[in-house]
Enzyme design. Structure first.
Site, PDB file in Angstrom:
ATOM      1  N   ARG A 109      20.185  71.412  39.599  1.00  0.00           N
ATOM      2  CA  ARG A 109      19.499  72.125  38.514  1.00  0.00           C
ATOM      3  C   ARG A 109      20.024  71.696  37.143  1.00  0.00           C
ATOM      4  NH1 ARG A 109      20.324  76.016  42.423  1.00  0.00           N
ATOM      5  NH2 ARG A 109      22.194  76.845  41.434  1.00  0.00           N
ATOM      6  N   THR A 110      19.336  70.729  36.535  1.00  0.00           N
ATOM      7  CA  THR A 110      19.685  70.246  35.190  1.00  0.00           C
ATOM      8  C   THR A 110      18.380  70.063  34.429  1.00  0.00           C
ATOM      9  OG1 THR A 110      19.453  67.948  35.867  1.00  0.00           O
ATOM     10  CG2 THR A 110      21.648  68.917  36.120  1.00  0.00           C
ATOM     11  N   LYS A 119      17.532  52.934  40.021  1.00  0.00           N
ATOM     12  CA  LYS A 119      18.670  53.383  40.839  1.00  0.00           C
ATOM     13  C   LYS A 119      18.961  52.408  41.981  1.00  0.00           C
ATOM     14  CE  LYS A 119      19.866  57.160  38.570  1.00  0.00           C
ATOM     15  NZ  LYS A 119      21.131  57.210  37.819  1.00  0.00           N
ATOM     16  N   ASP A 124      27.071  55.685  23.367  1.00  0.00           N
ATOM     17  CA  ASP A 124      25.647  55.533  23.703  1.00  0.00           C
ATOM     18  C   ASP A 124      25.541  54.290  24.567  1.00  0.00           C
ATOM     19  OD1 ASP A 124      22.951  54.986  23.862  1.00  0.00           O
ATOM     20  OD2 ASP A 124      22.553  55.333  21.722  1.00  0.00           O
ATOM     21  N   TYR A 177      12.130  55.027  38.049  1.00  0.00           N
ATOM     22  CA  TYR A 177      13.441  55.647  38.246  1.00  0.00           C
ATOM     23  C   TYR A 177      14.071  55.122  39.535  1.00  0.00           C
ATOM     24  CZ  TYR A 177      16.931  59.357  38.932  1.00  0.00           C
ATOM     25  OH  TYR A 177      18.098  60.043  39.132  1.00  0.00           O
ATOM     26  N   LYS A 222       9.485  62.716  33.130  1.00  0.00           N
ATOM     27  CA  LYS A 222       8.967  63.821  33.942  1.00  0.00           C
ATOM     28  C   LYS A 222       7.763  63.309  34.742  1.00  0.00           C
ATOM     29  CE  LYS A 222      11.763  66.970  32.262  1.00  0.00           C
ATOM     30  NZ  LYS A 222      13.047  66.915  32.947  1.00  0.00           N
TER      31      LYS A 222
HETATM   32  P1  NAP Z   1      20.584  65.490  32.352  1.00  0.00           P
HETATM   33  O1  NAP Z   1      20.900  66.930  32.438  1.00  0.00           O
HETATM   34  O2  NAP Z   1      19.296  65.051  31.763  1.00  0.00           O
HETATM   35  O3  NAP Z   1      21.818  64.757  31.621  1.00  0.00           O
HETATM   36  C1  NAP Z   1      21.776  63.410  31.370  1.00  0.00           C
HETATM   37  C2  NAP Z   1      22.934  63.057  30.469  1.00  0.00           C
HETATM   38  O4  NAP Z   1      22.886  61.642  30.207  1.00  0.00           O
HETATM   39  C3  NAP Z   1      22.846  63.754  29.113  1.00  0.00           C
HETATM   40  O5  NAP Z   1      24.145  64.067  28.681  1.00  0.00           O
HETATM   41  C4  NAP Z   1      22.246  62.672  28.237  1.00  0.00           C
HETATM   42  O6  NAP Z   1      22.542  62.829  26.867  1.00  0.00           O
HETATM   43  C5  NAP Z   1      22.928  61.469  28.814  1.00  0.00           C
HETATM   44  N1  NAP Z   1      22.326  60.216  28.374  1.00  0.00           N
HETATM   45  C6  NAP Z   1      21.059  59.783  28.493  1.00  0.00           C
HETATM   46  N2  NAP Z   1      20.900  58.583  27.917  1.00  0.00           N
HETATM   47  C7  NAP Z   1      22.117  58.241  27.412  1.00  0.00           C
HETATM   48  C8  NAP Z   1      22.618  57.138  26.690  1.00  0.00           C
HETATM   49  N3  NAP Z   1      21.825  56.119  26.337  1.00  0.00           N
HETATM   50  N4  NAP Z   1      23.922  57.101  26.361  1.00  0.00           N
HETATM   51  C9  NAP Z   1      24.742  58.125  26.697  1.00  0.00           C
HETATM   52  N5  NAP Z   1      24.326  59.214  27.348  1.00  0.00           N
HETATM   53  C10 NAP Z   1      23.023  59.274  27.704  1.00  0.00           C
HETATM   54  O7  NAP Z   1      20.597  64.819  33.818  1.00  0.00           O
HETATM   55  P2  NAP Z   1      21.516  65.090  35.101  1.00  0.00           P
HETATM   56  O8  NAP Z   1      20.635  65.695  36.128  1.00  0.00           O
HETATM   57  O9  NAP Z   1      22.781  65.747  34.721  1.00  0.00           O
HETATM   58  O10 NAP Z   1      21.768  63.592  35.562  1.00  0.00           O
HETATM   59  C11 NAP Z   1      23.046  62.961  35.526  1.00  0.00           C
HETATM   60  C12 NAP Z   1      22.996  61.750  36.439  1.00  0.00           C
HETATM   61  O11 NAP Z   1      22.711  62.160  37.782  1.00  0.00           O
HETATM   62  C13 NAP Z   1      21.877  60.763  36.084  1.00  0.00           C
HETATM   63  O12 NAP Z   1      22.345  59.440  36.257  1.00  0.00           O
HETATM   64  C14 NAP Z   1      20.784  61.084  37.089  1.00  0.00           C
HETATM   65  O13 NAP Z   1      19.930  59.992  37.304  1.00  0.00           O
HETATM   66  C15 NAP Z   1      21.627  61.408  38.305  1.00  0.00           C
HETATM   67  N6  NAP Z   1      20.950  62.224  39.322  1.00  0.00           N
HETATM   68  C16 NAP Z   1      20.520  63.480  39.051  1.00  0.00           C
HETATM   69  C17 NAP Z   1      19.922  64.229  40.047  1.00  0.00           C
HETATM   70  C18 NAP Z   1      19.470  65.651  39.823  1.00  0.00           C
HETATM   71  O14 NAP Z   1      18.892  66.258  40.755  1.00  0.00           O
HETATM   72  N7  NAP Z   1      19.673  66.235  38.652  1.00  0.00           N
HETATM   73  C19 NAP Z   1      19.732  63.684  41.329  1.00  0.00           C
HETATM   74  C20 NAP Z   1      20.171  62.390  41.573  1.00  0.00           C
HETATM   75  C21 NAP Z   1      20.803  61.670  40.576  1.00  0.00           C
HETATM   76  P3  NAP Z   1      21.540  63.592  25.818  1.00  0.00           P
HETATM   77  O15 NAP Z   1      21.832  65.055  25.948  1.00  0.00           O
HETATM   78  O16 NAP Z   1      21.931  63.002  24.523  1.00  0.00           O
HETATM   79  O17 NAP Z   1      20.128  63.259  26.242  1.00  0.00           O
END
Ligand code: NAP
Length: 276
Positions: free
Chosen positions: A231-232, A197, A62, A193, A95
């Site tokens: 898409r997440t 970043k 964590d 956010y 969100k």
């Molecule tokens: P996601 O599906 O919401 O996944 C986020 C992951 O981070 C989950 O596994 C979550 O765990 C974990 N997490 C959150 N807080 C944590 C903590 N304190 N300790 C350990 N793990 C933690 O988001 P994603 O889209 O895959 O994003 C991954 C990365 O890409 C992020 O840094 C995000 O800012 C970056 N990003 C995403 C996008 C996009 O379009 N999706 C674009 C640019 C950058 P839980 O399941 O326990 O919550």
């Protein structure tokens, strides 16, 4: 102690982090650690990979919890004498329609995305072995948020001499300014956010500089990147990329060949170095 190379991905029980682990299981010669704050979600993800014939190992992590980071650090030190690849992927985003006050969003978002990521780096970077790779998952939003900052802040965030302490001071000031309701007047953009970043991208530039100064002979490459719009659960179903496509740039940076001397200290998207 094992001599097997080891790769670690934070926040990898789902989303882009999971896809990064999936790709590393196929392409990285060594042990790949899927980490998650919640052990049940983490083990479930490992089992899913196992169902695909892929072998990932699990460790709890964590990034908001210094004790959790340190016990993982001790584990890596004891079992492997360090690590070879670190992908700082864990992150959160409120969100768009969330009604939490902006000051709360600022504090909570910065806590994980900037301060948590920084704590992982503080504890694990000294353990990264020669020819290691570090990838900090930032976002293109850091670039647009930077453009939304006052000229004075932009100059500080683009500076080649800003220190980690100065960056921490600025990130702390942002949270305090939102609490006082003066963040706009103080030159900050309206995105918690985005500011978090900016912190990740600038931290990466500083850390790369420190590696040049203190560990030049170790050939470690450290970069920030954007995975694209993926898409997440964070970005929703309308995003343009699959998680596998989102993992491409982070995995490219994590697996740069040992004779590569760059990119290093850059912000990379679509495998291309972008101007900061
Ligand atoms: P996601 O599906 O919401 O996944 C986020 C992951 O981070 C989950 O596994 C979550 O765990 C974990 N997490 C959150 N807080 C944590 C903590 N304190 N300790 C350990 N793990 C933690 O988001 P994603 O889209 O895959 O994003 C991954 C990365 O890409 C992020 O840094 C995000 O800012 C970056 N990003 C995403 C996008 C996009 O379009 N999706 C674009 C640019 C950058 P839980 O399941 O326990 O919550």
């Amino acid at each position: 102690m094992s001599n097997v190379p080891v790769a670690v991905v934070t926040g990898s029980n789902k989303g882009i982090g999971f896809a990064i682990v999936q790709a590393l299981c196929k392409q990285f010669q060594g042990d790949v650690y899927l980490t998650a704050r919640d052990p049940a979600r983490g083990q479930e993800a490992v089992a899913k990979l196992q169902g695909e014939g892929l072998r990932a190992l699990f460790h709890q992590l964590d990034i908001d919890d210094l004790q959790s980071i340190r016990s993982f650090r001790d584990f890596l030190k004891e079992k492997y004498g360090g690590l070879n690849v670190l992908v700082n992927n864990a992150g959160i985003a409120f969100k768009v329609h969330d009604t939490a006050p902006f000051a709360v969003q600022a504090e909570v978002t910065l806590k994980t995305n900037f301060f948590g990521t920084r704590n992982v780096c503080t504890e694990l970077l000294p353990l990264v072995k020669p020819y290691g790779k570090v990838v900090n998952v930032s976002s293109m939003v850091s670039c647009s948020a930077l453009r939304g900052c006052s000229q004075e802040l932009q100059q500080k965030f683009r500076s080649d001499t800003i220190t980690e302490d100065e960056l921490v001071e600025l990130m702390t000031k942002f949270v305090e300014d939102t609490k006082k309701g003066v963040h706009g007047k103080e030159g900050w953009p309206n995105t918690a956010y985005g500011v978090s970043k900016i912190g990740v991208t600038v931290l990466s530039r500083i850390q790369a500089r420190m590696l040049n100064e203190k560990r030049k002979g170790d050939h470690i490459l450290l970069n920030a990147c954007c995975p694209g719009w993926v898409r997440t659960d964070m970005a929703g179903p309308k995003a343009t990329k699959s998680p596998e496509e989102g993992a491409e740039t982070p995995v490219y940076l994590a697996l740069l060949p040992s004779d590569a001397d760059g990119p290093h200290g850059q912000f990379v998207s679509e495998k291309i170095v972008r101007a900061w």
